[in-house]
Design an enzyme around this catalytic site. Structure first.
Site, PDB file in Angstrom:
ATOM      1  N   ASN A   9       0.873  -1.173   0.000  1.00 47.53           N
ATOM      2  CA  ASN A   9       0.000   0.000   0.000  1.00 47.53           C
ATOM      3  C   ASN A   9       0.910   1.223   0.000  1.00 47.53           C
ATOM      4  O   ASN A   9       1.504   1.546   1.029  1.00 47.53           O
ATOM      5  CB  ASN A   9      -0.891  -0.042   1.255  1.00 47.53           C
ATOM      6  N   LYS A  11       0.146   4.236  -0.239  1.00 48.46           N
ATOM      7  CA  LYS A  11      -0.509   5.386   0.395  1.00 48.46           C
ATOM      8  C   LYS A  11      -0.309   6.641  -0.475  1.00 48.46           C
ATOM      9  O   LYS A  11      -0.261   6.522  -1.699  1.00 48.46           O
ATOM     10  CB  LYS A  11       0.004   5.565   1.835  1.00 48.46           C
ATOM     11  N   HIS A  95      -9.491   1.077   5.004  1.00 52.91           N
ATOM     12  CA  HIS A  95      -8.205   1.236   5.704  1.00 52.91           C
ATOM     13  C   HIS A  95      -8.416   2.137   6.925  1.00 52.91           C
ATOM     14  O   HIS A  95      -9.234   3.067   6.885  1.00 52.91           O
ATOM     15  CB  HIS A  95      -7.159   1.844   4.756  1.00 52.91           C
ATOM     16  N   GLU A  97      -6.793   4.521   8.020  1.00 54.95           N
ATOM     17  CA  GLU A  97      -6.597   5.955   7.760  1.00 54.95           C
ATOM     18  C   GLU A  97      -7.852   6.560   7.143  1.00 54.95           C
ATOM     19  O   GLU A  97      -8.186   7.720   7.404  1.00 54.95           O
ATOM     20  CB  GLU A  97      -5.357   6.147   6.866  1.00 54.95           C
ATOM     21  N   GLY A 173       2.936   2.269  10.879  1.00 50.81           N
ATOM     22  CA  GLY A 173       3.889   3.359  10.714  1.00 50.81           C
ATOM     23  C   GLY A 173       4.613   3.746  11.990  1.00 50.81           C
ATOM     24  O   GLY A 173       5.270   4.783  12.045  1.00 50.81           O
ATOM     25  N   SER A 213       3.850  -2.129  10.378  1.00 47.05           N
ATOM     26  CA  SER A 213       5.314  -2.190  10.564  1.00 47.05           C
ATOM     27  C   SER A 213       5.907  -3.557  10.223  1.00 47.05           C
ATOM     28  O   SER A 213       6.823  -4.017  10.887  1.00 47.05           O
ATOM     29  CB  SER A 213       5.691  -1.764  11.989  1.00 47.05           C
TER      30      SER A 213
HETATM   31  P1  13P Z   1       3.262   0.349   7.742  1.00 46.96           P
HETATM   32  O1  13P Z   1       3.785  -0.931   7.110  1.00 46.96           O
HETATM   33  O2  13P Z   1       3.980   1.564   7.266  1.00 46.96           O
HETATM   34  O3  13P Z   1       3.173   0.238   9.222  1.00 46.96           O
HETATM   35  O4  13P Z   1       1.764   0.521   7.194  1.00 46.96           O
HETATM   36  C1  13P Z   1       0.882  -0.530   7.289  1.00 46.96           C
HETATM   37  C2  13P Z   1      -0.348  -0.171   6.538  1.00 46.96           C
HETATM   38  O5  13P Z   1      -1.118   0.673   6.954  1.00 46.96           O
HETATM   39  C3  13P Z   1      -0.607  -0.871   5.270  1.00 46.96           C
HETATM   40  O6  13P Z   1      -1.893  -0.619   4.804  1.00 46.96           O
END
Ligand code: 13P
Length: 251
Positions: A9, A11, A95, A97, A173, A213
Site C-alpha cells: 500500500n 498510500k 483502511h 486511515e 507506521g 510495521s
Molecule cells: P506500515 O507498514 O507503514 O506500518 O503501514 C501498514 C499499513 O497501513 C498498510 O496498509
C-alpha cells in the site's frame, strides 16, 4: 492450503515518475513470482503507469479505495469502471486511515465491498483496533464489530475472492509490530467470526493479512503463523528490496 498474498500500500506517496521507477525495480525482483500473490497499490494518479510497467508480469495491480457508487455526481471519487479499465484486480477498502481521517464507517465499507465483489474486483477489507481499545481490553469487541459490519450480507462463496487485513492501528507506521503471538491470536479470532457468519468452509478459505510495521526482519515469524496468510505493507513497500524481502519470507 491458502496461497499467501503480500500487498504494498503505497498510500499518498510517489509521483508518476517515482512510481514507475519503483514498479520497475519490483518487477525485476518479483515479476515471475508464482508462489505468492504479489499486489501493488499505487496512488490513483500512477495506476495507469504502474499497470503498464507490470502488465506482462505476475504482479497484480491494486487500488487504495473505491466509490460505492457506479458513476455520477460524486466529486473526487473513483469508480469500479475506472479501476477495471486500468486492469486493477484488488482494492483496499476501509483502511484505518480512511476510517479515522475521512470518517468511513462499517456501513460504507460494506457498501463498497458489495460493489467491488459484484464487479469482480477483489476487496482487501481492513480492520484493526486502536491503542486505547487494546489497552482497555476491547480488541476483540472492536475487531468483531468491524468484521461483522464491513462484511455484513456477503455470501460464503465470495470469501475465496475476499481478503481481510488485520492492521492494529497502533502498529501502523510506528515501528511497533504486533508480536507474532498477538497477531496470530487476533487472526484466529477473525477466522472464528467468519466461521460463525458464513460457515467453516469459507472461514478456512479466506485469506487474512497482517499489516503494521511489517519488515523483512519480522516477516518470517509473522508469516509462519497458521492464520496469517500474508501482509499489507506500508513503509517497507516503498523500497523494492524490502518489499521483495517480505515476499520471499512468505515462500
Ligand atoms: P506500515 O507498514 O507503514 O506500518 O503501514 C501498514 C499499513 O497501513 C498498510 O496498509
Amino acid at each position: 492450503m491458502r496461497k499467501k498474498i503480500i500487498a504494498g500500500n503505497w498510500k499518498m506517496n510517489k509521483t508518476v515518475g517515482e512510481a514507475v521507477e519503483l514498479a520497475k525495480a519490483i518487477k525485476l525482483e518479483l515479476g515471475d513470482c508464482k508462489e505468492v500473490d504479489v499486489v501493488v497499490c499505487p496512488p490513483f494518479t500512477a495506476t495507469k503507469a504502474v499497470g503498464d510497467v507490470i502488465s506482462e508480469t505476475l504482479i497484480n495491480l491494486g487500488a487504495q479505495n473505491m466509490s460505492s457508487e457506479d458513476d455520477g455526481a460524486y466529486t473526487g471519487e473513483i469508480s469500479h469502471t475506472m479501476l477495471k479499465e486500468l486492469f486493477v484486480r484488488y482494492v483496499i477498502l476501509g483502511h484505518s486511515e480512511r476510517r479515522e481521517y475521512y470518517k468511513e464507517t462499517d456501513f460504507w465499507v460494506n457498501k463498497k465491498v458489495k460493489k467491488a465483489l459484484e464487479k469482480n474486483l477483489r476487496p482487501i477489507v481492513c480492520v484493526g483496533e486502536k491503542l486505547e481499545d487494546r489497552e482497555a481490553g476491547n480488541t476483540e469487541a472492536v475487531v468483531e464489530a468491524q468484521v461483522r459490519g464491513s462484511l455484513a450480507d456477503i455470501p460464503a462463496a465470495a470469501y475465496t475472492d475476499l481478503v481481510i487485513a488485520y492492521e492494529p492501528v497502533w502498529a501502523i507506521g510506528t515501528g511497533k509490530t504486533a508480536t507474532a503471538e498477538q497477531a496470530q491470536e487476533v487472526h484466529a479470532f477473525i477466522r472464528g467470526i467468519v466461521a460463525d457468519m458464513v460457515g467453516a468452509e469459507a472461514a478456512d478459505a479466506v485469506r487474512i493479512q497482517y499489516g503494521g510495521s511489517m519488515k523483512p526482519g519480522n516477516a518470517p515469524e509473522l508469516l509462519a503463523q497458521p492464520d496469517i496468510d500474508g501482509g499489507l505493507i506500508g513503509g517497507a513497500a516503498l523500497d523494492a528490496a524490502s518489499f521483495a524481502g517480505i515476499v520471499k519470507a512468505g515462500l
